[in-house]
Scaffold this motif. Sequence first.
Motif, PDB file in Angstrom:
ATOM      1  N   GLY A  27      -4.553  33.050 -12.370  1.00 56.85           N
ATOM      2  CA  GLY A  27      -3.391  32.783 -11.551  1.00 56.85           C
ATOM      3  C   GLY A  27      -2.907  31.348 -11.662  1.00 56.85           C
ATOM      4  O   GLY A  27      -3.419  30.559 -12.464  1.00 56.85           O
ATOM      5  N   SER A  28      -1.913  31.031 -10.825  1.00 57.91           N
ATOM      6  CA  SER A  28      -1.292  29.711 -10.860  1.00 57.91           C
ATOM      7  C   SER A  28      -1.173  29.136  -9.459  1.00 57.91           C
ATOM      8  O   SER A  28      -1.088  29.868  -8.467  1.00 57.91           O
ATOM      9  N   LEU A  29      -1.158  27.819  -9.406  1.00 55.07           N
ATOM     10  CA  LEU A  29      -0.887  27.082  -8.181  1.00 55.07           C
ATOM     11  C   LEU A  29      -0.117  25.826  -8.549  1.00 55.07           C
ATOM     12  O   LEU A  29      -0.282  25.306  -9.653  1.00 55.07           O
ATOM     13  N   ARG A  30       0.681  25.341  -7.610  1.00 52.24           N
ATOM     14  CA  ARG A  30       1.346  24.056  -7.817  1.00 52.24           C
ATOM     15  C   ARG A  30       0.978  23.118  -6.675  1.00 52.24           C
ATOM     16  O   ARG A  30       1.234  23.427  -5.499  1.00 52.24           O
ATOM     17  N   LEU A  31       0.404  22.004  -7.043  1.00 47.89           N
ATOM     18  CA  LEU A  31       0.070  20.972  -6.071  1.00 47.89           C
ATOM     19  C   LEU A  31       1.189  19.944  -5.997  1.00 47.89           C
ATOM     20  O   LEU A  31       1.850  19.664  -7.008  1.00 47.89           O
ATOM     21  N   SER A  32       1.379  19.389  -4.818  1.00 45.02           N
ATOM     22  CA  SER A  32       2.365  18.331  -4.619  1.00 45.02           C
ATOM     23  C   SER A  32       1.685  17.101  -4.048  1.00 45.02           C
ATOM     24  O   SER A  32       0.723  17.222  -3.283  1.00 45.02           O
ATOM     25  N   CYS A  33       2.208  15.951  -4.399  1.00 45.74           N
ATOM     26  CA  CYS A  33       1.711  14.691  -3.855  1.00 45.74           C
ATOM     27  C   CYS A  33       2.928  13.853  -3.478  1.00 45.74           C
ATOM     28  O   CYS A  33       3.652  13.379  -4.360  1.00 45.74           O
ATOM     29  N   ALA A  34       3.137  13.705  -2.183  1.00 45.09           N
ATOM     30  CA  ALA A  34       4.260  12.927  -1.690  1.00 45.09           C
ATOM     31  C   ALA A  34       3.816  11.492  -1.432  1.00 45.09           C
ATOM     32  O   ALA A  34       2.823  11.261  -0.736  1.00 45.09           O
ATOM     33  N   ALA A  35       4.549  10.554  -1.997  1.00 45.34           N
ATOM     34  CA  ALA A  35       4.208   9.136  -1.860  1.00 45.34           C
ATOM     35  C   ALA A  35       5.198   8.454  -0.935  1.00 45.34           C
ATOM     36  O   ALA A  35       6.411   8.643  -1.058  1.00 45.34           O
ATOM     37  N   SER A  36       4.670   7.676  -0.005  1.00 47.90           N
ATOM     38  CA  SER A  36       5.535   6.879   0.866  1.00 47.90           C
ATOM     39  C   SER A  36       5.280   5.410   0.586  1.00 47.90           C
ATOM     40  O   SER A  36       4.173   5.016   0.250  1.00 47.90           O
ATOM     41  N   GLY A  37       6.324   4.612   0.727  1.00 52.18           N
ATOM     42  CA  GLY A  37       6.214   3.222   0.365  1.00 52.18           C
ATOM     43  C   GLY A  37       6.906   2.988  -0.959  1.00 52.18           C
ATOM     44  O   GLY A  37       7.387   3.917  -1.607  1.00 52.18           O
ATOM     45  N   ARG A  38       6.941   1.733  -1.383  1.00 50.14           N
ATOM     46  CA  ARG A  38       7.647   1.410  -2.610  1.00 50.14           C
ATOM     47  C   ARG A  38       6.897   1.933  -3.829  1.00 50.14           C
ATOM     48  O   ARG A  38       5.676   1.870  -3.895  1.00 50.14           O
ATOM     49  N   THR A  39       7.633   2.471  -4.761  1.00 51.15           N
ATOM     50  CA  THR A  39       7.058   2.871  -6.044  1.00 51.15           C
ATOM     51  C   THR A  39       7.781   2.107  -7.138  1.00 51.15           C
ATOM     52  O   THR A  39       8.976   1.834  -7.031  1.00 51.15           O
ATOM     53  N   PHE A  40       7.087   1.749  -8.174  1.00 52.71           N
ATOM     54  CA  PHE A  40       7.632   0.995  -9.279  1.00 52.71           C
ATOM     55  C   PHE A  40       7.562   1.831 -10.544  1.00 52.71           C
ATOM     56  O   PHE A  40       6.656   2.640 -10.706  1.00 52.71           O
ATOM     57  N   SER A  41       8.493   1.592 -11.452  1.00 52.68           N
ATOM     58  CA  SER A  41       8.540   2.396 -12.675  1.00 52.68           C
ATOM     59  C   SER A  41       7.277   2.253 -13.497  1.00 52.68           C
ATOM     60  O   SER A  41       6.912   3.152 -14.243  1.00 52.68           O
ATOM     61  N   SER A  42       6.592   1.133 -13.363  1.00 55.82           N
ATOM     62  CA  SER A  42       5.365   0.922 -14.130  1.00 55.82           C
ATOM     63  C   SER A  42       4.140   1.564 -13.485  1.00 55.82           C
ATOM     64  O   SER A  42       3.096   1.687 -14.121  1.00 55.82           O
ATOM     65  N   ALA A  43       4.267   1.966 -12.224  1.00 55.31           N
ATOM     66  CA  ALA A  43       3.117   2.520 -11.511  1.00 55.31           C
ATOM     67  C   ALA A  43       2.746   3.888 -12.064  1.00 55.31           C
ATOM     68  O   ALA A  43       3.594   4.644 -12.537  1.00 55.31           O
ATOM     69  N   VAL A  44       1.488   4.187 -11.989  1.00 56.63           N
ATOM     70  CA  VAL A  44       0.939   5.439 -12.507  1.00 56.63           C
ATOM     71  C   VAL A  44       0.496   6.318 -11.341  1.00 56.63           C
ATOM     72  O   VAL A  44      -0.100   5.835 -10.381  1.00 56.63           O
ATOM     73  N   GLN A  89       0.844  -1.187   0.000  1.00 62.12           N
ATOM     74  CA  GLN A  89       0.000   0.000   0.000  1.00 62.12           C
ATOM     75  C   GLN A  89       0.883   1.242   0.000  1.00 62.12           C
ATOM     76  O   GLN A  89       1.925   1.269   0.660  1.00 62.12           O
ATOM     77  N   VAL A  90       0.477   2.251  -0.741  1.00 62.86           N
ATOM     78  CA  VAL A  90       1.209   3.505  -0.833  1.00 62.86           C
ATOM     79  C   VAL A  90       0.389   4.584  -0.139  1.00 62.86           C
ATOM     80  O   VAL A  90      -0.805   4.714  -0.365  1.00 62.86           O
ATOM     81  N   GLN A  91       1.038   5.367   0.699  1.00 62.79           N
ATOM     82  CA  GLN A  91       0.368   6.499   1.327  1.00 62.79           C
ATOM     83  C   GLN A  91       0.674   7.760   0.552  1.00 62.79           C
ATOM     84  O   GLN A  91       1.830   8.011   0.174  1.00 62.79           O
ATOM     85  N   LEU A  92      -0.351   8.562   0.320  1.00 62.95           N
ATOM     86  CA  LEU A  92      -0.225   9.761  -0.502  1.00 62.95           C
ATOM     87  C   LEU A  92      -0.683  10.971   0.296  1.00 62.95           C
ATOM     88  O   LEU A  92      -1.742  10.930   0.928  1.00 62.95           O
ATOM     89  N   VAL A  93       0.087  12.039   0.245  1.00 63.48           N
ATOM     90  CA  VAL A  93      -0.260  13.263   0.955  1.00 63.48           C
ATOM     91  C   VAL A  93      -0.158  14.435  -0.017  1.00 63.48           C
ATOM     92  O   VAL A  93       0.926  14.733  -0.533  1.00 63.48           O
ATOM     93  N   GLU A  94      -1.297  15.100  -0.251  1.00 62.03           N
ATOM     94  CA  GLU A  94      -1.326  16.258  -1.147  1.00 62.03           C
ATOM     95  C   GLU A  94      -1.092  17.535  -0.349  1.00 62.03           C
ATOM     96  O   GLU A  94      -1.420  17.619   0.834  1.00 62.03           O
ATOM     97  N   SER A  95      -0.573  18.532  -1.032  1.00 60.55           N
ATOM     98  CA  SER A  95      -0.417  19.862  -0.454  1.00 60.55           C
ATOM     99  C   SER A  95      -0.380  20.881  -1.580  1.00 60.55           C
ATOM    100  O   SER A  95      -0.248  20.511  -2.756  1.00 60.55           O
ATOM    101  N   GLY A  96      -0.518  22.151  -1.206  1.00 57.12           N
ATOM    102  CA  GLY A  96      -0.377  23.210  -2.188  1.00 57.12           C
ATOM    103  C   GLY A  96      -1.664  23.869  -2.625  1.00 57.12           C
ATOM    104  O   GLY A  96      -1.637  24.819  -3.419  1.00 57.12           O
ATOM    105  N   GLY A  97      -2.785  23.378  -2.150  1.00 59.34           N
ATOM    106  CA  GLY A  97      -4.044  24.008  -2.522  1.00 59.34           C
ATOM    107  C   GLY A  97      -4.199  25.369  -1.888  1.00 59.34           C
ATOM    108  O   GLY A  97      -3.409  25.778  -1.035  1.00 59.34           O
ATOM    109  N   GLY A  98      -5.233  26.096  -2.324  1.00 58.59           N
ATOM    110  CA  GLY A  98      -5.482  27.417  -1.762  1.00 58.59           C
ATOM    111  C   GLY A  98      -6.452  28.206  -2.596  1.00 58.59           C
ATOM    112  O   GLY A  98      -7.128  27.659  -3.475  1.00 58.59           O
TER     113      GLY A  98
END
Length: 119
Positions: free
Chosen positions: A16-33, A1-10
Amino acid sequence: QVQLVESGGGLVQAGGSLRLSCAASGRTFSSAVMGWFRQAPGKEREFVAALRWGGAYTSYADSVKGRFIISRDNAKNTVYLQMNSLKPEDTAVYYCATAPRVGVQYDDWGQGTQVTVSS
């Protein structure tokens, strides 16, 4: 299981512009989307953009093509959504999610981050 945490909203004005981030914890694979989705009040959740951890695959909804850019930093296990030329209709809660590979159901989701675009 991968844990995902978003940030950057407002709150941002139209154009205007905004940049959202999504930090993933746990193993990620090159094939994962990694995908970004959004859900506006009273509407169904919709796809925004996606990329694969490995390679050059990206995909965008027609409504954001030319305005949003999805990118990744593999070293930080983080995916970004750069949102430019924002419109009031982009107002929604934005979620990131992951799927084992392209074409497979997304099975891990973040908690969401609110984006509000004022006119």
